[in-house]
Design a protein around this motif. Structure first.
Motif, PDB file in Angstrom:
ATOM      1  N   UNK A  85       0.830  -1.202   0.000  1.00 16.84           N
ATOM      2  CA  UNK A  85       0.000   0.000   0.000  1.00 16.84           C
ATOM      3  C   UNK A  85       0.864   1.251   0.000  1.00 16.84           C
ATOM      4  N   UNK A  86       1.897   1.254   0.820  1.00 11.51           N
ATOM      5  CA  UNK A  86       2.779   2.418   0.887  1.00 11.51           C
ATOM      6  C   UNK A  86       3.484   2.627  -0.446  1.00 11.51           C
ATOM      7  N   UNK A  87       3.901   1.520  -1.074  1.00 11.28           N
ATOM      8  CA  UNK A  87       4.564   1.634  -2.358  1.00 11.28           C
ATOM      9  C   UNK A  87       3.659   2.200  -3.434  1.00 11.28           C
ATOM     10  N   UNK A  88       2.392   1.782  -3.443  1.00  8.38           N
ATOM     11  CA  UNK A  88       1.444   2.310  -4.427  1.00  8.38           C
ATOM     12  C   UNK A  88       1.143   3.784  -4.190  1.00  8.38           C
ATOM     13  N   UNK A  89       1.139   4.194  -2.942  1.00 10.97           N
ATOM     14  CA  UNK A  89       0.916   5.620  -2.653  1.00 10.97           C
ATOM     15  C   UNK A  89       2.107   6.461  -3.110  1.00 10.97           C
ATOM     16  N   UNK A  90       3.317   5.925  -2.949  1.00 13.16           N
ATOM     17  CA  UNK A  90       4.518   6.656  -3.368  1.00 13.16           C
ATOM     18  C   UNK A  90       4.710   6.611  -4.883  1.00 13.16           C
ATOM     19  N   UNK A  91       4.328   5.470  -5.492  1.00 12.60           N
ATOM     20  CA  UNK A  91       4.533   5.298  -6.933  1.00 12.60           C
ATOM     21  C   UNK A  91       3.240   4.774  -7.562  1.00 12.60           C
ATOM     22  N   UNK A  92       2.234   5.615  -7.697  1.00 12.76           N
ATOM     23  CA  UNK A  92       0.937   5.182  -8.239  1.00 12.76           C
ATOM     24  C   UNK A  92       1.060   4.690  -9.678  1.00 12.76           C
ATOM     25  N   UNK A  93       0.195   3.751 -10.034  1.00 11.80           N
ATOM     26  CA  UNK A  93       0.173   3.247 -11.410  1.00 11.80           C
ATOM     27  C   UNK A  93      -0.853   3.996 -12.253  1.00 11.80           C
ATOM     28  N   UNK A  94      -1.693   4.805 -11.618  1.00  8.82           N
ATOM     29  CA  UNK A  94      -2.778   5.466 -12.350  1.00  8.82           C
ATOM     30  C   UNK A  94      -2.670   6.986 -12.383  1.00  8.82           C
ATOM     31  N   UNK A  95      -1.525   7.516 -11.960  1.00 12.28           N
ATOM     32  CA  UNK A  95      -1.348   8.967 -12.080  1.00 12.28           C
ATOM     33  C   UNK A  95       0.112   9.318 -11.803  1.00 12.28           C
ATOM     34  N   UNK A  96       0.475  10.536 -12.138  1.00 11.66           N
ATOM     35  CA  UNK A  96       1.790  11.061 -11.805  1.00 11.66           C
ATOM     36  C   UNK A  96       1.726  11.700 -10.426  1.00 11.66           C
ATOM     37  N   UNK A  97       2.738  11.467  -9.626  1.00 15.71           N
ATOM     38  CA  UNK A  97       2.780  12.077  -8.302  1.00 15.71           C
ATOM     39  C   UNK A  97       2.197  11.194  -7.236  1.00 15.71           C
ATOM     40  N   UNK A  98       2.633  11.393  -6.033  1.00 21.90           N
ATOM     41  CA  UNK A  98       2.240  10.556  -4.910  1.00 21.90           C
ATOM     42  C   UNK A  98       0.812  10.855  -4.456  1.00 21.90           C
ATOM     43  N   UNK A  99       0.238   9.868  -3.772  1.00 24.52           N
ATOM     44  CA  UNK A  99      -1.028  10.057  -3.067  1.00 24.52           C
ATOM     45  C   UNK A  99      -0.737  10.361  -1.606  1.00 24.52           C
ATOM     46  N   UNK A 100      -1.345  11.403  -1.095  1.00 24.82           N
ATOM     47  CA  UNK A 100      -1.350  11.586   0.350  1.00 24.82           C
ATOM     48  C   UNK A 100      -2.481  10.745   0.925  1.00 24.82           C
ATOM     49  N   UNK A 101      -2.449  10.502   2.205  1.00 21.08           N
ATOM     50  CA  UNK A 101      -3.511   9.731   2.848  1.00 21.08           C
ATOM     51  C   UNK A 101      -4.864  10.434   2.687  1.00 21.08           C
ATOM     52  N   UNK A 102      -4.852  11.742   2.787  1.00 21.08           N
ATOM     53  CA  UNK A 102      -6.091  12.515   2.659  1.00 21.08           C
ATOM     54  C   UNK A 102      -6.640  12.391   1.239  1.00 21.08           C
ATOM     55  N   UNK A 103      -5.769  12.486   0.230  1.00 21.34           N
ATOM     56  CA  UNK A 103      -6.212  12.376  -1.158  1.00 21.34           C
ATOM     57  C   UNK A 103      -6.785  10.986  -1.448  1.00 21.34           C
ATOM     58  N   UNK A 104      -6.106   9.964  -0.961  1.00 15.47           N
ATOM     59  CA  UNK A 104      -6.565   8.596  -1.224  1.00 15.47           C
ATOM     60  C   UNK A 104      -7.901   8.337  -0.537  1.00 15.47           C
TER      61      UNK A 104
END
Length: 244
Positions: free
Chosen positions: A13-32
């Protein structure tokens, strides 16, 4: 759940937030969390943070599905399965998968496991917490549709299936085909023949007769003698092949 399994859930989960496959840039917890809610799910950014850190390690199947949908991956990814999600593919907890395992996976010479037996075995294992027989019945009946991760892992281990089986229809189709083959071989006594042959390799003539008998039983409309003879000759000619 073992430490390695717990770490894998949080690290994935942490890896997908840091390196998303569906967008450029990280996900913050609030955004996700906001994206999950926008898709109809329910989750807080605090819980996402706890999952990423490993402070929480037992989400429900619904939470796994919601996170996977928001992050553009298959839910099976969080259980050791594939990442890619095919267009229009159902990707959710498969009650029918559990029912199929109950119906097909059990020791030879007896009927299916009872929910009581499965609950006892998972409890004795000790790695996945306790699960009640009544709750297993609810999962089988579909009156409960959101098992927690530890229950999914415990059920998968008991039946000898990968946990991703409960979410991935492609993987499930392959495993179900293997189970059906094993069932037919068991009913025909082929598995017993294989075990006996491993203990004492029969002569080439005996092997030929066994193969011919099996081929005729399975394909009575086809002349199988020559095909079997060719297979035996090919096998005997391979490096390490036995000639008797």
């Amino acid at each position: 759940m073992t430490d390695s399994e717990s770490a894998s859930i949080s690290s994935l989960l942490d890896g997908l937030c840091h390196r998303p496959v569906n967008r450029e840039g990280r996900y913050t917890n609030v955004e996700l969390a906001a994206l999950v809610r926008a898709n109809g799910g329910e989750i807080t950014h605090t819980y996402i943070s706890q999952l990423r850190k490993g402070d929480k390690d037992n989400p429900t199947s619904r939470t796994i599905e919601d996170l996977a949908a928001a992050l553009g991956v298959h839910p099976a990814y969080f259980l050791g399965g594939r990442c890619d999600r095919l267009p229009g593919e159902p990707a959710q907890w498969r009650r029918d998968g559990l029912r199929h395992l109950f119906a097909t996976v059990h020791p030879s010479g007896r009927g299916p496991y009872t929910p009581e037996e499965v609950a006892l075995a998972i409890g004795r294992d000790g790695r996945y917490g306790a699960i009640s027989a009544s709750y297993i019945r609810e999962l089988l009946a579909g009156t409960s549709e959101k098992p927690r991760l530890k229950h999914i892992l415990g059920l998968a281990r008991h039946f000898g299936a990968p946990a991703a089986y409960f979410f991935d229809v492609v993987l499930a189709a392959r495993i179900d085909a293997q189970l059906e083959t094993h069932r037919v071989m068991e009913n025909l006594g082929v598995n017993q023949v294989i075990m006996r042959a491993a203990e004492e390799l029969p002569s080439l003539e005996v092997r030929r007769k066994v193969l011919v008998a099996l081929a005729r039983a399975l394909r009575p409309e086809v002349s199988s003698d020559e095909a079997v003879e060719q297979a035996l000759r090919s096998g005997a000619a391979e490096p390490g092949g036995h000639r008797t």
